[in-house]
Scaffold this active site. Structure first.
Site, PDB file in Angstrom:
ATOM      1  CE  LYS A  95       0.234   6.427  -1.903  1.00  0.00           C
ATOM      2  NZ  LYS A  95      -1.295   7.213  -1.253  1.00  0.00           N
TER       3      LYS A  95
ATOM      4  N   GLY B 262       0.709  -0.881  -0.419  1.00  0.00           N
ATOM      5  CA  GLY B 262      -0.229   0.240  -0.182  1.00  0.00           C
ATOM      6  C   GLY B 262       1.054   1.697   0.212  1.00  0.00           C
ATOM      7  CB  SER B 263       0.708   5.111   1.584  1.00  0.00           C
ATOM      8  OG  SER B 263      -1.021   4.324   0.530  1.00  0.00           O
ATOM      9  CB  THR B 264       4.589   1.804   3.479  1.00  0.00           C
ATOM     10  OG1 THR B 264       4.227   0.277   3.110  1.00  0.00           O
ATOM     11  CG2 THR B 264       3.660   1.715   5.503  1.00  0.00           C
TER      12      THR B 264
END
Length: 486
Positions: free
Chosen positions: A217, A213-215
């Site tokens: 990024k 997920g957004s980790t």
């Protein structure tokens, strides 16, 4: 001697010679493999003929041995087995051994040649068993395990400067002592664990992969800075909001429609977790550059041993542009272990240098003498010091002002990134909640952490990386830095 009798004699002689040749071959060529075969009952009898050596954490044994009435005179015991199972693995009279119990078996059962004195080498008597000294900090381990509680998930803590594993928790867990023997009770305990749908024997910290997920990024941001797409985390990006996925008629929106994501800086995009910014950024970079950055941080490594082998984290290849966009926000077919995401945070905290994770400090002869010692090894230069410094600053903003405020620790510099990863067909299942972070006490003491909550009793609307995983990471970081006075 008549001809038939002579033929029978020659045939019998050939049989005897063949038997002698086969026996010689078995003893010389296959002797070691047969002696070590798990189906050879003599192996188990020898292994459990005396007390095993211990696995230690924080200077104290977390294993032991107890006498029995059977041919296998001793069996393995565990202190707080559920807490330590992801570290020790198990040693069972009936079902073999795993993890450190298996990898260091010869040290623990005294059969390692380095343990033998000259007399034992001649008499082949069992040597005094050795011990395995882990790098695990018991306070960090306890914080991780208790923080996860009844949730399904995992947590890993690393020392960024050495790569030492400070905590390695997986829940639900199991008690390896419940089937360490060979009784009917042990067999029932084993069968119950095999049938448990929650898979308590799965080491989720090392062997389970999840969409990060957004980790993820922060990794895409690192690639953008490393490849000169942007010069700093405070330079505006070229990011429309909404962002139309290339080759489609689908517009990507951000979770928070009011967030300032249009042309946001990397700092702002991480603070508000702007999907549009990092999806566009991944496409602008191209999958090959994102893949190269991912590999520097440990993705696609199928031989990462700490010494237990970790599952391979994957950044996919052969994607079209819209799929590459989804990969930029840690979705599509991107997968990572909690260990892998702790490595990402660790490299950032360590000014760009990634150290190889390890959970055994040394093995000993059962006293003070070390058989071998792990000095720490550089995995590689994952990014420049400038890039790492920029990301440290941006991740600090996430904790100070963004979605990671639950991880704040007074007097300590903390940086982090939250993540909520889609799960199930058409995102039908509850999402995974992630939090990766680092803490710097300012006196040379640092810790890097990754936490994933796979399933909890929280309502879907209340599932977030900052809300579920962030407090667990905070407790682990506080425990790791406790001896520094922070």
């Amino acid at each position: 001697m008549n001809k038939p009798l002579r033929r029978a004699s020659i045939f019998s002689l050939l049989l005897v010679l063949s038997l002698l040749a086969w026996a010689t071959y078995v003893q010389l060529a296959r002797g070691d493999s047969l002696r070590d075969n798990s189906h050879n009952s003599r192996v188990a009898i020898s292994q459990y003929a005396g007390p095993l050596g211990d696995i230690l954490a924080g200077g104290k044994p977390i294993t032991g041995s107890a006498s029995t009435d059977g041919d296998l005179k001793y069996k393995r015991t565990y202190t707080d087995g559920k807490l330590w199972a992801p570290v020790t693995g198990y040693a069972s009279q009936s079902y073999g051994s795993t993890q450190l119990e298996a990898l260091d078996r010869q040290v623990l059962d005294g059969s390692d040649s380095r343990l033998k004195n000259p007399l034992e080498a001649v008499t082949r008597e069992r040597s005094k068993p050795g011990d395995v000294i882990t790098t695990i900090n018991p306070a960090v381990q306890k914080a991780a395990y208790e923080g996860l509680g009844n949730k399904t998930g995992a947590a890993v803590a690393l020392d960024p400067t050495t790569g030492a594993v400070l905590g390695l928790a997986s829940t639900p867990s199991y008690d390896p002592g419940s089937f360490a023997g060979s009784s009917t009770k042990d067999q029932k305990a084993w069968l119950a664990l095999q049938k448990d749908e929650k898979q308590p024997m799965l080491n989720r910290a090392l062997r389970q992969t999840y969409p990060p997920g957004s980790t993820f990024k922060v990794l895409v941001a690192a690639a953008a800075l490393e490849n000169g797409l942007y010069s700093s985390v405070d330079e505006p990006t070229k990011s429309p909001d909404p962002y139309r996925l290339p080759g489609t008629v689908t517009d990507m929106h951000n979770e928070n429609r009011s967030a300032p994501c249009e042309n946001a800086t990397i700092r702002t995009a991480l603070e508000y977790s702007c999907n549009t910014v990092f999806a566009k950024m991944a496409v602008d970079l191209g999958q090959s550059k994102v893949a190269a950055q991912a590999e520097k941080l440990g993705f696609d490594d199928s031989k990462l041993d700490i010494p237990v082998r970790a599952a391979k984290s994957l950044y996919p290849s052969g994607m079209n542009d819209s799929q590459t966009a989804l990969s930029g926000m840690g979705q599509f077919d991107v997968t990572a272990t909690p260990l892998q995401m702790a490595m990402v945070s660790s490299a950032i905290a360590n000014d760009g240098k990634l150290m190889t994770p390890y959970e055994v400090d040394r093995t000993t002869d059962g006293s003070a003498s070390a058989l071998d010692r792990n000095q720490g090894k550089t995995y590689g230069e994952a990014m420049s010091k400038h890039t790492a410094s920029e990301l440290q600053s941006a991740m600090g903003t996430v904790v100070d002002e963004g979605t990671g405020t639950n991880a704040k620790i007074p007097g300590v510099t903390v940086g982090g990134k939250t993540g909520t990863a889609q799960h199930g067909e058409n995102n039908s299942a509850n999402p995974y909640a992630w939090f990766i972070s680092y803490a710097d006490a300012g006196n040379g003491h640092k810790v890097a952490v990754a936490v994933v909550v796979e399933d909890s009793d929280a309502a879907r609307a209340d599932i977030s990386g900052g809300g579920l995983a962030g407090p667990i990471a905070k407790s682990m970081m506080k425990a790791a830095l406790a001896d520094t006075g922070s």
